[in-house]
Design a protein around this motif. Structure first.
Motif, PDB file in Angstrom:
ATOM      1  N   GLU A  64       0.840  -1.193   0.000  1.00 55.37           N
ATOM      2  CA  GLU A  64       0.000   0.000   0.000  1.00 55.37           C
ATOM      3  C   GLU A  64       0.877   1.246   0.000  1.00 55.37           C
ATOM      4  O   GLU A  64       1.863   1.322   0.729  1.00 55.37           O
ATOM      5  CB  GLU A  64      -0.870  -0.037   1.269  1.00 55.37           C
ATOM      6  CG  GLU A  64      -2.026   0.897   1.289  1.00 55.37           C
ATOM      7  CD  GLU A  64      -2.915   0.679   2.524  1.00 55.37           C
ATOM      8  OE1 GLU A  64      -4.118   0.891   2.388  1.00 55.37           O
ATOM      9  OE2 GLU A  64      -2.406   0.319   3.602  1.00 55.37           O
ATOM     10  N   SER A  68      -2.784   6.220  -0.105  1.00 58.98           N
ATOM     11  CA  SER A  68      -3.918   5.275  -0.096  1.00 58.98           C
ATOM     12  C   SER A  68      -4.174   4.775   1.321  1.00 58.98           C
ATOM     13  O   SER A  68      -5.317   4.675   1.763  1.00 58.98           O
ATOM     14  CB  SER A  68      -3.651   4.090  -1.017  1.00 58.98           C
ATOM     15  OG  SER A  68      -3.549   4.517  -2.350  1.00 58.98           O
ATOM     16  N   ARG A  72      -7.587   5.382   3.610  1.00 55.22           N
ATOM     17  CA  ARG A  72      -8.267   4.217   4.185  1.00 55.22           C
ATOM     18  C   ARG A  72      -8.396   4.371   5.700  1.00 55.22           C
ATOM     19  O   ARG A  72      -9.469   4.174   6.267  1.00 55.22           O
ATOM     20  CB  ARG A  72      -7.504   2.924   3.851  1.00 55.22           C
ATOM     21  CG  ARG A  72      -8.077   1.671   4.524  1.00 55.22           C
ATOM     22  CD  ARG A  72      -7.240   0.433   4.277  1.00 55.22           C
ATOM     23  NE  ARG A  72      -5.825   0.579   4.565  1.00 55.22           N
ATOM     24  CZ  ARG A  72      -5.281   0.602   5.795  1.00 55.22           C
ATOM     25  NH1 ARG A  72      -6.050   0.509   6.866  1.00 55.22           N
ATOM     26  NH2 ARG A  72      -3.975   0.714   5.946  1.00 55.22           N
ATOM     27  N   ASP A  76     -11.770   4.711   7.892  1.00 51.91           N
ATOM     28  CA  ASP A  76     -12.080   3.713   8.923  1.00 51.91           C
ATOM     29  C   ASP A  76     -12.292   4.355  10.298  1.00 51.91           C
ATOM     30  O   ASP A  76     -13.271   4.070  10.972  1.00 51.91           O
ATOM     31  CB  ASP A  76     -10.960   2.672   9.032  1.00 51.91           C
ATOM     32  CG  ASP A  76     -10.889   1.741   7.833  1.00 51.91           C
ATOM     33  OD1 ASP A  76     -11.823   1.732   7.008  1.00 51.91           O
ATOM     34  OD2 ASP A  76      -9.884   1.010   7.730  1.00 51.91           O
TER      35      ASP A  76
END
Length: 175
Positions: A64, A68, A72, A76
């Motif tokens: 990753e 990104s 994320r 979250d």
């Protein structure tokens, strides 16, 4: 403005050994009114019993890229869709009690919207993560209060310089 680079050591717990590194992304999240969004954590673990604020973020998964991973993690933990403004810097620090070296990559991001969070079971049940919206002054005071706890000392040493740099960037219209 040049990226901030900090190398910190853990003077709270004795160093026995470090057996792993963790690559982490974190972001100072602000809205149009220049409010800041953090996570609060209520812990009772090897670090002790403590409630404190932290800049939102988490571990980068294998394969990753940093941006990104950041998007994320913010989705979250905060339920936030964000626009990345700039990288603030990198803080290398240690948690001797869990034998870990952290490589924290900090960004300044603007919240575009908030929606549903996707917290892990540990984030819900072990750390009791929740979102808090604070002014700059409120956040600075929360970090200063956190230095009364062992873990709070480490987190404040890492995050207060980042918060201050973010404020400089926002005040100078770089964001």
């Amino acid at each position: 403005m040049q990226e901030l680079k900090l190398e910190l050591t853990d003077h709270v717990w004795p160093l026995t050994y470090i057996d792993h590194d963790r690559k982490i992304v974190r972001a100072i999240v602000f809205d149009k009114e220049k409010n800041f969004y953090f996570v609060t954590s209520q812990r009772d673990d090897e670090f002790g019993k403590v409630t404190l604020i932290e800049i939102s973020g988490g571990g980068v998964e294998a394969g990753e890229d940093l941006e990104s991973a950041l998007k994320r993690e913010l989705k979250d933990e905060l339920g936030a869709q964000v626009k990345i403004i700039t990288k603030i810097g990198v803080v290398s620090d240690y948690y001797n009690v869990i034998h870990r070296h952290n490589l924290n990559n900090y960004y300044l991001v603007q919240a575009l919207s908030f929606g549903e969070k996707h917290l892990t079971k540990d984030e819900q049940e072990k750390f009791h993560l929740s979102t808090v919206k604070l002014s700059y002054q409120e956040a600075e005071k929360a970090y200063e209060r956190a230095t009364q706890d062992k873990l709070g000392k480490l987190i404040t040493a890492r995050e207060l310089p980042i918060l201050r740099r973010a404020k400089e960037l926002l005040d100078s219209n770089h964001a």
